[in-house]
Design an enzyme around this catalytic site. Structure first.
Site, PDB file in Angstrom:
ATOM      1  N   LYS B  76       0.865  -1.179   0.000  1.00 13.68           N
ATOM      2  CA  LYS B  76       0.000   0.000   0.000  1.00 13.68           C
ATOM      3  C   LYS B  76       0.905   1.233   0.000  1.00 13.68           C
ATOM      4  CE  LYS B  76      -3.820   2.102   2.644  1.00 13.68           C
ATOM      5  NZ  LYS B  76      -4.682   2.012   3.848  1.00 13.68           N
ATOM      6  N   SER B 151      -9.790   2.325   3.202  1.00 12.96           N
ATOM      7  CA  SER B 151      -8.867   3.017   2.325  1.00 12.96           C
ATOM      8  C   SER B 151      -7.903   2.112   1.573  1.00 12.96           C
ATOM      9  CB  SER B 151      -8.064   4.016   3.158  1.00 12.96           C
ATOM     10  OG  SER B 151      -7.190   3.335   4.041  1.00 12.96           O
ATOM     11  N   SER B 175     -10.123  -0.036   7.375  1.00 13.16           N
ATOM     12  CA  SER B 175      -9.514   0.150   6.050  1.00 13.16           C
ATOM     13  C   SER B 175      -8.841  -1.078   5.446  1.00 13.16           C
ATOM     14  CB  SER B 175      -8.500   1.293   6.091  1.00 13.16           C
ATOM     15  OG  SER B 175      -9.147   2.535   5.997  1.00 13.16           O
TER      16      SER B 175
END
Lengths: 95, 484
Positions: B76, B151, B175
């Site tokens: 990420k 997210s 998330s």
């Protein structure tokens, strides 16, 4: 709760965020809604409850007071927007 | 070659059935061919990946073993990667090249992983739909008109589309788990303090926790083995003995007490999501688990408490972006104040600004007791609810999200409805507990996630329950037809 554009401008100043008139109005509406939403916290019975800072109530670890990091000024300043002679450049702050 | 799981590839690398280079080329080819439709990567690093693959092949040839040796992964874009742009989904960090590796990245590299690139995300991890990214929204591989969740939506979508076998995510209020649910993958948020936050760009420091996302629980266990552990560079990292999270996967579920909080099955839960989750729970029951109805009475306060605590910590953490040391700087500042305020106004997007403003307000003089202190007290009430529940049950189960993946734009104009999509996930962050989401079934073509919440340090148990479910069902093996 209803925030005014003036209150929004005061918060924006504290947050160091430039806002124009339209944004100040948008923030006033959005933030008022969110603060109404978090009003639900007032329903909670928190009498005598201790605030929770760390989920496991861990304590701050201490370490020996020794230098462990090497000087990496050049590496870290390589990503700065403006540097000269090892210092960060900003607009003049003292006339 | 048919696509395998991370664990499957690990075995095939060991037997030299495939080389790391071939495997890396296979996935790089898929990213090149298929990612344009979903926008799950913000940076792809083919040269670096092939060099890492060649190095892994040499180690494999020498008979070396390491947990992720030769396996392709994605990070990420919240994890700092030395010498590589680390954007955190923000214009603010569009040109930020990290000067060091995050501990998670360092450990995965040391374990032999081959990083293919950095995945897209909501800006500074603030969002539940991946629509706040500076690099454009990620689309759900199951239906490109729908969001992948957020997210960590880039990581979830990339794993779901099989553009990479495993990726990292971070979870501050859901998330990892909510996008895992929306994309039909398995994702684990470990106990707070289990995985180092060093080099993981901070959003809300008392809640943020990194973890794995992959096709199966077994794969998540493999990645967690590599990334978990004490790190002196993270002041809230916990000292625990090393654990092999794959060791307990095969335990049977006989006598396992599964708590079903009535608050997680009430109003506001999509009826088809409820049915799918109940069907999944029936599978666990058939394998010997015993459902126990429980109550988490303060559940309704978790989202309000979160939207005080998280913005407060966000406003403090994001104060570092000043246009001076790194990140975006406005052109031709008049004076220092102008430099700060315009650099920040230009560099941050709308949702990030909204949260900075909320946080600044609740921490401003005279409001601390009314908001932050009160929310931190409510947080303890929520943690106490769980403590009492875990006296009676071994794990807690329920839906990950109250709804199916929604359409792009559907909630953009209404922040509160967006916030409420994390209604079942936020409490685990406030309490610091581990949580997992796994594919439980589908409604039409859309995946539904089942969430498991465990007691502190009980990740192995969550992975065990999920693995047992995945021995019985094939939901985690499904992949979207467009990406076959």
């Amino acid at each position: 709760m209803s925030l005014t554009s003036e209150e929004v401008r005061r918060i924006a100043h504290l947050a160091r965020l430039a806002v124009d008139d339209r944004e100040a109005e948008d923030f006033a509406a959005a933030l008022s809604d969110i603060f109404d939403f978090v009003e639900a916290l007032n329903r909670a019975d928190i009498e005598g409850v201790e605030a929770m800072a760390h989920p496991l109530d861990a304590e701050q670890r201490l370490r020996p007071d020794q230098v462990t990091e090497p000087d990496q000024r050049d590496l870290f300043q390589a990503i700065a927007p403006a540097v000269e002679g090892g210092v960060y450049l900003v607009p003049r702050v003292i006339e | 070659m048919t696509l395998d799981t991370l664990s499957g590839w690990a075995r095939r690398l060991q037997t030299r059935e495939i080389s790391s280079r071939e495997l890396t080329e296979l996935y790089l080819g898929r990213i090149e061919r298929l990612d344009s439709g979903i926008n799950s990567f913000v940076t792809v690093t083919p040269e670096q990946a092939l060099a890492a693959a060649d190095a892994a092949d040499q180690r494999l040839a020498k008979g070396e073993r390491a947990p992720l040796l030769g396996l392709p992964v994605a990070q990420k874009d919240i994890f700092c990667t030395q010498g590589l742009r680390t954007s955190c989904g923000s214009k603010m960090l569009d040109s930020f090249v990290a000067p060091y590796d995050a501990t998670v990245v360092e450990r995965m590299n040391a374990a032999g992983a081959v990083m293919l690139g950095k995945t897209n995300m909501d800006e500074f991890a603030m969002g539940s739909s991946n629509e706040t990214s500076h690099y454009g929204p990620v689309r759900n591989p199951w239906d490109p008109e729908r969001v992948p969740g957020g997210s960590s939506g880039g990581s979830a979508a990339a794993v779901a589309a099989r553009l990479v076998p495993a990726a990292t995510g971070t979870d501050t209020g859901g998330s990892i788990r909510q996008p895992a649910a929306f994309c039909g993958v398995t994702g684990l948020k470990p106990t707070y303090g289990r995985v180092s936050r060093y080099g993981m760009i901070a959003f809300a420091s008392s809640l943020d926790q990194g973890g794995p996302m992959a096709a199966s629980a077994e794969d998540c266990a493999l990645v967690l083995n590599a990334i978990a552990g004490f790190d002196p560079r993270d002041s809230t990292s916990l000292q625990r003995p090393d654990e092999d999270f794959t060791a307990g996967l095969d335990r049977d579920l006989k006598g396992l007490r599964i708590g079903l909080p009535r608050e997680y099955f009430g109003d506001g839960l999509h009826p088809e999501v409820r049915r799918t989750v109940q069907d999944a729970l029936a599978v666990l029951r058939e394998r010997g688990a015993e459902p126990v109805e429980i109550s988490l009475p303060n559940s309704g306060l978790s989202v309000p408490a979160y939207y005080v605590v998280a913005p407060a910590e966000c406003s403090s953490n994001l104060a570092r972006y000043d246009g001076v040391r790194y990140g975006h700087r406005c052109a031709d500042p008049r004076d220092l104040m102008d430099l700060y305020t315009r650099s920040r106004a230009e560099g941050f997007g709308a949702e990030v600004k909204r949260r900075i403003m909320i946080g600044t307000y609740v921490l401003s003089a005279g409001y601390y007791d009314a908001y932050y202190l009160k929310a931190q007290k409510v947080r303890r009430l929520i943690a106490e609810d769980f403590r009492r529940a875990f006296d009676k049950v071994d794990v807690i189960a329920g839906p990950t999200s109250p709804e199916l993946p929604f359409r792009l734009g559907e909630k953009s104009a209404d922040p509160i409805s967006m916030y409420l999509s994390d209604i079942y996930t936020i409490a685990a962050n406030l309490a610091g507990l581990p949580g997992l989401s796994m594919p439980a079934g589908t409604v039409g073509s859309l995946p539904v996630g089942l969430q498991l919440v465990g007691n502190y340090f009980d990740e192995a148990r969550l992975l065990n329950v999920a693995h047992q479910f995945q021995q019985e069902t094939g939901w985690h093996q499904r992949m979207p037809a467009a990406f076959a």
